[in-house]
Enzyme design. Structure first.
Site, PDB file in Angstrom:
ATOM      1  N   LYS A  32       0.815  -1.216   0.000  1.00 58.56           N
ATOM      2  CA  LYS A  32       0.000   0.000   0.000  1.00 58.56           C
ATOM      3  C   LYS A  32       0.854   1.273   0.000  1.00 58.56           C
ATOM      4  O   LYS A  32       0.592   2.210  -0.767  1.00 58.56           O
ATOM      5  CB  LYS A  32      -0.907  -0.017   1.238  1.00 58.56           C
ATOM      6  CG  LYS A  32      -1.753   1.219   1.404  1.00 58.56           C
ATOM      7  CD  LYS A  32      -2.349   1.282   2.788  1.00 58.56           C
ATOM      8  CE  LYS A  32      -1.270   1.564   3.822  1.00 58.56           C
ATOM      9  NZ  LYS A  32      -1.814   1.820   5.160  1.00 58.56           N
ATOM     10  N   THR A  33       1.866   1.317   0.863  1.00 60.54           N
ATOM     11  CA  THR A  33       2.699   2.521   0.971  1.00 60.54           C
ATOM     12  C   THR A  33       3.407   2.814  -0.345  1.00 60.54           C
ATOM     13  O   THR A  33       3.530   3.961  -0.778  1.00 60.54           O
ATOM     14  CB  THR A  33       3.735   2.355   2.114  1.00 60.54           C
ATOM     15  OG1 THR A  33       3.036   2.043   3.315  1.00 60.54           O
ATOM     16  CG2 THR A  33       4.529   3.627   2.315  1.00 60.54           C
ATOM     17  N   ASP A 224      -5.093   8.061   3.678  1.00 56.53           N
ATOM     18  CA  ASP A 224      -4.587   6.725   4.022  1.00 56.53           C
ATOM     19  C   ASP A 224      -5.339   6.200   5.243  1.00 56.53           C
ATOM     20  O   ASP A 224      -5.891   6.979   6.023  1.00 56.53           O
ATOM     21  CB  ASP A 224      -3.091   6.825   4.321  1.00 56.53           C
ATOM     22  CG  ASP A 224      -2.435   5.453   4.431  1.00 56.53           C
ATOM     23  OD1 ASP A 224      -3.062   4.450   4.039  1.00 56.53           O
ATOM     24  OD2 ASP A 224      -1.279   5.395   4.911  1.00 56.53           O
ATOM     25  N   GLU A 225      -5.354   4.875   5.419  1.00 56.22           N
ATOM     26  CA  GLU A 225      -6.030   4.235   6.568  1.00 56.22           C
ATOM     27  C   GLU A 225      -7.466   4.766   6.708  1.00 56.22           C
ATOM     28  O   GLU A 225      -7.920   5.112   7.799  1.00 56.22           O
ATOM     29  CB  GLU A 225      -5.240   4.487   7.865  1.00 56.22           C
ATOM     30  CG  GLU A 225      -3.807   4.003   7.848  1.00 56.22           C
ATOM     31  CD  GLU A 225      -3.668   2.485   7.913  1.00 56.22           C
ATOM     32  OE1 GLU A 225      -4.703   1.793   7.902  1.00 56.22           O
ATOM     33  OE2 GLU A 225      -2.524   1.999   7.952  1.00 56.22           O
ATOM     34  N   GLN A 255      -9.144  -4.308   8.533  1.00 63.21           N
ATOM     35  CA  GLN A 255      -8.204  -3.845   9.556  1.00 63.21           C
ATOM     36  C   GLN A 255      -8.753  -2.632  10.323  1.00 63.21           C
ATOM     37  O   GLN A 255      -7.991  -1.853  10.891  1.00 63.21           O
ATOM     38  CB  GLN A 255      -6.856  -3.512   8.920  1.00 63.21           C
ATOM     39  CG  GLN A 255      -6.183  -4.729   8.284  1.00 63.21           C
ATOM     40  CD  GLN A 255      -4.805  -4.410   7.749  1.00 63.21           C
ATOM     41  OE1 GLN A 255      -3.892  -4.064   8.492  1.00 63.21           O
ATOM     42  NE2 GLN A 255      -4.639  -4.524   6.438  1.00 63.21           N
ATOM     43  N   ARG A 607       0.475  -9.739  10.910  1.00 67.29           N
ATOM     44  CA  ARG A 607       1.766  -9.082  11.204  1.00 67.29           C
ATOM     45  C   ARG A 607       2.922 -10.046  10.932  1.00 67.29           C
ATOM     46  O   ARG A 607       4.071  -9.626  10.821  1.00 67.29           O
ATOM     47  CB  ARG A 607       1.849  -8.650  12.679  1.00 67.29           C
ATOM     48  CG  ARG A 607       0.809  -7.642  13.183  1.00 67.29           C
ATOM     49  CD  ARG A 607       0.669  -6.443  12.282  1.00 67.29           C
ATOM     50  NE  ARG A 607      -0.411  -6.633  11.334  1.00 67.29           N
ATOM     51  CZ  ARG A 607      -0.538  -5.962  10.199  1.00 67.29           C
ATOM     52  NH1 ARG A 607       0.361  -5.063   9.857  1.00 67.29           N
ATOM     53  NH2 ARG A 607      -1.549  -6.181   9.382  1.00 67.29           N
TER      54      ARG A 607
END
Length: 750
Positions: A32-33, A224-225, A255, A607
């Site tokens: 994503k980043t 973002d998020e 998430q 994670r």
């Protein structure tokens, strides 16, 4: 540009689709980043967009700084001109410029949480209200929730539903406090953290010229998020993008785990309703984790009904199966985690920093910390203090220390007015000065307060002295746990923490209970012959002193699952996979709550890059009692093809669990009856065909009994401790065992 060649087709589509409303559903580990970075670079380099016309909103300053650095490497210093940062930092910048429009000075002060609580404390005092009812943390939490939903104090005061809620909570004057709080902030030229967003909404609502100015400036808006945005944040974003409609939101509904902070998952689930011509891109290839971990995570999140459908996959290797570690107790759980880390480090040449231990609540860190210390494995706590450094733990330990040693000045200063008993700083200073000036013990001054202090202060200190003396008598008569429990209650410390119903307050209360659990385990441990409070405090002092002056550059990471979002580790342990712990007992009131807990489990699982461990204990100390634990319902939701029972368990526990498969891929069976340290050499008993647990209320000494694991035995002794009855039983093959009759399943042989 060359960077486009390194993108997979959906990533490239997300980068190149720059105009109109776009939603990028970015699965865990999907790059994503990278996509966000390249998208901004593409806008500037390929589309010729002025960096000043790009607004990119993130949730941490660290994420913004990293993205800006990456973009600079791609296109040069032009990247610095993009408006990039958190919601709060970005809109604080706008408010500085436009503050006069809403009556604030441009150099307004931003209050942090402590400033806000201090102001609320003053207001509550001025209003002559009970500060035990209107606790600053509780009041601030209520005001914050209102602001995040854009409820001004005027609306708050006049809303019958809100009034009804406050009346039911026995806090009918909450609205007045909110009103006075906002007026005092305004008079002081100050805003709190929530005001930065609340006032931006007010600014854009009441000053259309200002809104239009920023709508023209920000031709491209990216968030973002997005799944973590609240009502206030989404409305600001929507207003800014209203003219050009070039809005791109990036997130993953799977998430969304911050509802307790006001995040609203409906923002991402219903985004298409606000933008019917929305273009959706799904980033479904996971670059982080092995196939087993991805498959397991998919099987977990598939149980949620409220979600945007996606199919996460990976080209990574199959990888190891997820290991299910069963422990006899929470202490054993910590030891097994530490042992596994030690072995994996040596076998696979890994660093401490390759491991993370994730838990649902901060209080769970204690047993993990102690086990890691004993094996000299360096660790760090993220998003919280080390267990024994937390304020509430230090407060109770200070009480215990001062009862054991009346000359402990630091402990005295910590507890003399906590919980509040009307002893101010001036009185404390007089006591300390008297001890210094007359060269006499501190306790002597406290015992003779009337000689050194006057009036009410002397009486209050005398009451404190009497309380400490009574605690001293209990310490002499009782073991460490009984004495500590009594001190925690009679000092008022437990009551003070219990009455704070905020999330932070509940955590603090749980942490103190966990300390009492640690003391109970210390007393119950046969390897500790000395059961006194002084002996326990000495052990704790050695544990904490051993943690000083260590190089923490290479450390195992310990953190709550909430704190782990966005991070990745080669090996991850998710501990405490038990009912009422994870999912939390507080999150089972509705489907929405339970689905949030499941998303939290999904975040924890994703994670892990190479190896995932799920652990649970058969027994756990909670509230000073050893309780039987049920495995979490979430464990049953993991695809059984991805999981196996761990073979690293102690021989004692392995014996107790031998009736369960531990080879290859396996499901699991939860064990609900308790067994105390089974001997390792005995063969597990096979219950009689007619085995059925008897009612043990009338069990007598000398009776013959059968236990499903330990076989046949003779009851030697029966004791009653509080509400618990215990039986000492001499088993034919396992020796003597002490069992709690409320948990043990025994067949009485007539």
């Amino acid at each position: 540009m060359d960077y486009l060649k390194g993108l997979n087709p959906p990533q490239r589509e997300a980068v190149e689709r720059t105009d109109g409303p776009v939603m990028i559903i970015a699965g865990a580990g999907s790059g994503k980043t990278r996509v966000l970075t390249y998208r901004i670079a593409h806008l500037i380099h390929a589309k010729g967009v002025d960096p000043f016309n790009i607004l990119s909103l993130t949730f941490t300053n660290k994420a913004a700084a990293e993205m800006k650095l990456r973009i600079e490497k791609l296109i040069g210093l032009d990247a610095r001109n993009t408006w990039m940062g958190t919601f709060h930092s970005t809109f604080a910048k706008i408010l500085r410029v436009e503050a006069d429009k809403i009556g604030y000075p441009s150099n307004f002060t931003i209050y942090d949480t402590d400033d806000s609580k201090s102001l609320i404390r003053t207001i509550v005092k001025e209003m002559k209200l009970d500060d035990k009812v209107y606790k600053p943390s509780t009041v601030l939490s209520r005001i914050s929730g209102a602001k995040n939903r854009l409820i001004a104090w005027e609306t708050y005061l006049n809303d019958p539903y809100i009034k009804s809620d406050d009346d039911a909570a026995m806090k009918p004057r909450m609205g007045e406090i909110y009103k006075n709080y906002q007026k005092r902030l305004f008079r002081s030229g100050a805003m709190d953290f929530d005001d930065l967003l609340f006032n931006t909404n007010i600014l854009f609502r009441d000053h259309l010229d200002v809104l239009n100015k920023y709508q023209q400036r920000f031709k491209y808006v990216m968030v973002d998020e997005f799944q973590d945005t609240n009502v206030s944040q989404y409305l600001i974003t929507k207003k800014l993008a209203a003219v050009h409609q070039n809005i791109c939101v990036v997130g993953d509904d799977a998430q969304s785990i911050y509802a307790f902070r006001g995040a609203d998952i409906q923002n991402i689930l219903n985004f298409e309703k606000d933008y019917p011509d929305l273009f959706v891109v799904k980033l479904e290839q996971n670059y982080r984790s092995t196939k087993n971990i991805v498959q397991a995570a998919n099987s977990i999140i598939a149980k949620n009904k409220a979600q945007l459908k996606k199919d996460i996959w990976t080209q990574n290797t199959e990888g190891d199966l997820i290991e299910l570690i069963k422990a006899s107790s929470d202490n054993e759980e910590g030891r097994l985690v530490a042992t596994t880390i030690f072995e994996e480090k040596n076998n696979k040449k890994l660093n401490n920093s390759d491991f993370a231990v994730l838990y649902r609540t901060n209080s769970q860190s204690r047993s993990i910390e102690e086990a890691l210390r004993k094996m000299n494995i360096t660790y760090k706590i993220v998003g919280g203090l080390s267990f024994y450094q937390r304020k509430e733990i230090k407060d109770l330990l200070a009480y215990l220390r001062f009862v054991v040693n009346h000359e402990d000045e630091e402990a005295f200063k910590r507890i003399i007015n906590y919980p509040k008993r009307g002893i101010g700083d001036t009185t404390v200073e007089k006591i300390l000065v008297a001890a210094y000036d007359h060269d006499i013990p501190l306790w002597h001054v406290i015992q003779n307060s009337s000689s050194f202090l006057g009036g009410r202060a002397a009486n209050t200190v005398d009451d404190f002295c009497t309380m400490i003396k009574s605690f001293g008598i209990e310490v002499e008569r009782k073991d460490a746990f009984e004495a500590a429990s009594s001190i925690a209650k009679q000092s008022g410390l437990l009551k003070d923490l219990y009455e704070d119903k905020t999330i932070e307050g509940l955590n603090r209360y749980e942490n103190v209970q966990e300390l009492l659990n640690a003391i109970k385990e210390y007393v119950d441990n046969p390897e500790n012959p000395e059961k006194s409070l002084g002996a326990f405090l000495q052990e704790i002092a050695l544990l904490t002193d051993n943690d000083r002056n260590k190089d923490t550059t290479d450390s195992v990471t310990l953190m709550t699952i909430h704190s782990s979002k966005g991070l990745e580790f080669k090996q991850v342990f998710v501990v405490g996979m038990e009912e009422d712990l994870f999912p939390s007992q507080m999150m089972m009131q509705s489907r929405e709550d339970l689905e949030e807990e499941r998303r939290l489990f999904y975040v924890a699982s994703t994670r892990a890059m190479d190896k995932l461990y799920l652990t649970y204990a058969l027994t756990r100390y909670r509230f000073g009692r050893l309780l039987n634990c049920e495995p979490s319902r979430f464990l049953e939701e993991v695809d059984p093809m991805c999981i196996k029972v761990n073979k690293r368990m102690t021989s004692a526990l392995a014996g107790a669990l031998r009736n369960e498969s531990s080879e290859g891929k396996s499901g699991f069976v939860g064990i609900k009856n308790q067994s105390q340290r089974p001997m390792t050499t005995a063969k597990i008993h096979t219950p009689s065909p007619d085995f059925k647990p008897s009612n043990t209320n009338n069990l007598q000494e000398g009776a013959k009994v059968e236990h499903p694991k330990f076989g046949f035995g003779l009851v030697n002794k029966i004791e009653t401790e509080g509400i618990n009855r215990k039986a000492s039983i001499q088993f034919d093959n396992f020796g003597e065992k002490t069992l709690l009759l409320s948990f043990a399943k025994l067949r009485i042989i007539e």
